[in-house]
Scaffold this active site. Structure first.
Site, PDB file in Angstrom:
ATOM      1  N   CYS A 337      86.920 -91.591  10.655  1.00  0.00           N
ATOM      2  CA  CYS A 337      85.879 -91.127   9.736  1.00  0.00           C
ATOM      3  C   CYS A 337      84.993 -90.076  10.416  1.00  0.00           C
ATOM      4  O   CYS A 337      85.434 -88.962  10.668  1.00  0.00           O
ATOM      5  CB  CYS A 337      85.074 -92.299   9.197  1.00  0.00           C
ATOM      6  SG  CYS A 337      84.164 -91.888   7.688  1.00  0.00           S
ATOM      7  N   HIS A 436      89.315 -96.125   7.314  1.00  0.00           N
ATOM      8  CA  HIS A 436      88.850 -97.264   8.103  1.00  0.00           C
ATOM      9  C   HIS A 436      89.887 -98.383   8.030  1.00  0.00           C
ATOM     10  O   HIS A 436      90.712 -98.436   7.126  1.00  0.00           O
ATOM     11  CB  HIS A 436      87.513 -97.779   7.569  1.00  0.00           C
ATOM     12  CG  HIS A 436      86.371 -96.855   7.801  1.00  0.00           C
ATOM     13  ND1 HIS A 436      85.795 -96.664   9.039  1.00  0.00           N
ATOM     14  CD2 HIS A 436      85.686 -96.050   6.948  1.00  0.00           C
ATOM     15  CE1 HIS A 436      84.793 -95.805   8.942  1.00  0.00           C
ATOM     16  NE2 HIS A 436      84.714 -95.411   7.683  1.00  0.00           N
TER      17      HIS A 436
END
Length: 500
Positions: A337, A436
């Site tokens: 991310c 994630h």
């Protein structure tokens, strides 16, 4: 139809163990056949969770829903506060970004709206579930904040819930903190406290008994359990204080050295949890270049302020050192991310989403350019990833306010619905993704580290199923709490409280 029964766990301070005890009760109630929902009205955390329908809630409530065997939903954590800058946070309401607010403005301008959202969410859950396990935040005795608090006794009143107060004996002064908290509560709120639990106990319980007897006699409040410290619990942590314990307990004997870069705005650090289950891996937190050494793997986790954290890394010599190690072929870097955004050529912030700086140079290790946007992406995702000649199905979730576009030389890491997601270097030394939970995918995680193992002359490892480890951890936690807490007595108190 039986009436919904709520129970609320409050603590004498942050990190007293409210989330873990609430998780245990979610599991126990589910084991006993009750449809159970967790609830936390307002959560401040950079560790979040994406529900199946794409809403963002606190990680703890997502994990508690898993423990209860139900799908997580926005009503379980209607307000999520995500600190982004000094004195400023992003406010997420019912799973969607509401806006950025400073603490004073939030307290003075959002109170009534927040209370309405909390009340409606609680009513929705109480109409659909048999048991509601409610978690407070911080301490209910914050006398300077209690006139407009939205997370402790006001919620207990809304739910008409009995309260169990949790004290952390590990910090010392547990009786003082319990007695002091009770003394500072308003008389009507104190009547809601049906008992206390002393958490994280180590040592001989016989030495504690005189204190327990004194406490019950002095306060008239029963001690409902003394929960011993439970080591190596493979359940996601939420509180950043858990990182301190993680850093202190890291095993230094692992053959594979993994350095996790800890920046001030680190977010969703539960991405690294599966790495802790690999028996030959040493995972350590690094904050400056002098600590880095020459690790086999470097992980750049997510961030709530990517630009600030990137500048932090540059200032501490981490950025240049990471680039050197990669170019020398001495390490493999994984960016998740915000960490993925840092690995690119440039991060642009034309709308001032994170900082006043319109553009910042990245590490230049992946051919992508990132533009930060006002809108947030929150979605569960699934795709195919090719690694070491094998194709793996991977799934996870995305939470980001940026878009990364390919530059010449781009190679996608994951294929999702016909599009490329993330990026990798062809030599496999650098990879980044918005997904994630990448390392929660057991087959890929094993293949990734088996490449490292072969490079180091180590034997390959078989797949270790992280999900089943987590399910076993829920059961282990529930059994531990059943053994040391008067659970049946608490359930009786829950029923009696509704008859008042």
């Amino acid at each position: 139809m039986a009436k919904t029964l709520p129970i609320m766990f409050q603590g004498t301070h942050s990190d007293a163990g409210k989330s873990v005890i609430a998780t245990a009760f979610c599991r126990m109630f589910a084991q006993d056949g009750w449809k159970t929902a967790p609830f936390k009205s307002q959560n401040m955390s950079l560790n979040s969770y994406v529900t199946p329908d794409g809403n963002e809630i606190g990680r703890a409530q997502g994990i508690q829903a898993e423990a209860a065997g139900v799908a997580a939903r926005a009503e379980m954590n209607p307000i999520l506060i995500k600190p982004s800058r000094e004195h400023e946070s992003q406010i997420v309401v019912l799973g969607k970004p509401y806006g950025n607010m400073q603490a004073f403005a939030y307290r003075n301008e959002f109170f009534h709206q927040g209370l309405a959202v909390i009340r409606q969410s609680l009513e929705t859950l109480m109409n659909e579930y048999d048991r509601i396990v409610i978690e407070g935040a911080g301490s209910p005795a914050e006398v300077n904040l209690n006139d407009r608090e939205l997370v402790n006794m006001r919620v207990a009143r809304l739910a008409n819930a009995p309260v169990v107060l949790i004290g952390d004996i590990e910090r010392g002064g547990v009786f003082a903190s319990l007695v002091g908290t009770l003394a500072l509560l308003e008389p009507e709120d104190r009547k809601r406290v049906v008992g206390v639990i002393i958490n994280k106990f180590r040592g001989d319980a016989a030495l504690l008994k005189p204190g327990l007897d004194w406490f019950e006699q002095y306060t008239g409040v029963p001690v409902l359990g003394v929960v011993p410290h439970l080591p190596d619990l493979a359940i996601d942590a939420e509180d950043s204080l858990a990182l301190e314990r993680f850093a202190a307990s890291s095993d230094d004997k692992g053959a594979i050295d993994i350095a996790v870069i800890r920046c001030p705005k680190i977010a969703n650090f539960t991405d690294i949890d599966p790495l802790l289950t690999e028996p030959d891996c040493r995972v350590r937190l690094v904050t400056h270049a002098g600590e880095l050494g020459e690790p086999d793997v470097i992980v750049l986790p997510g961030s709530k302020n990517t630009i600030e954290d990137l500048m932090y890394m540059k200032k501490r010599g981490l950025a240049s050192r990471i680039v050197s190690l990669v170019n020398e072929g001495k390490t493999t870097v994984v960016g998740l991310c915000g960490g993925y955004q840092m690995l690119g050529d440039v991060i642009r912030d034309p709308h001032g989403v994170e900082t006043p700086f319109p553009e910042v140079k990245g590490l230049g290790l992946l051919p992508v350019a990132t533009t930060l946007e006002r809108t947030k992406t929150t979605v569960r995702s699934e795709g195919m990833l090719t690694w070491a000649g094998e194709r793996f199905s991977v799934r996870g979730y995305e939470i980001h306010m940026g878009r990364s576009t390919p530059l010449p030389g781009y190679v996608p890491l994951i294929e999702i619905g016909g599009r490329g997601e993330g990026a990798k270097r062809e030599d496999g030394r650098v990879l980044g993704t918005y997904m994630h939970d990448l390392f929660h995918n057991d087959a890929f995680r094993t293949a990734f580290f088996n490449v490292i193992r072969r490079e180091k002359g180590l034997a390959s490892s078989a797949v270790r199923p992280f999900h089943s480890l987590k399910e076993a951890a829920f059961d282990r936690l529930a059994a531990h709490v059943r053994q040391h807490v008067a659970v049946e007595r608490i359930e009786q108190m829950m029923r009696q409280f509704q008859q008042r």
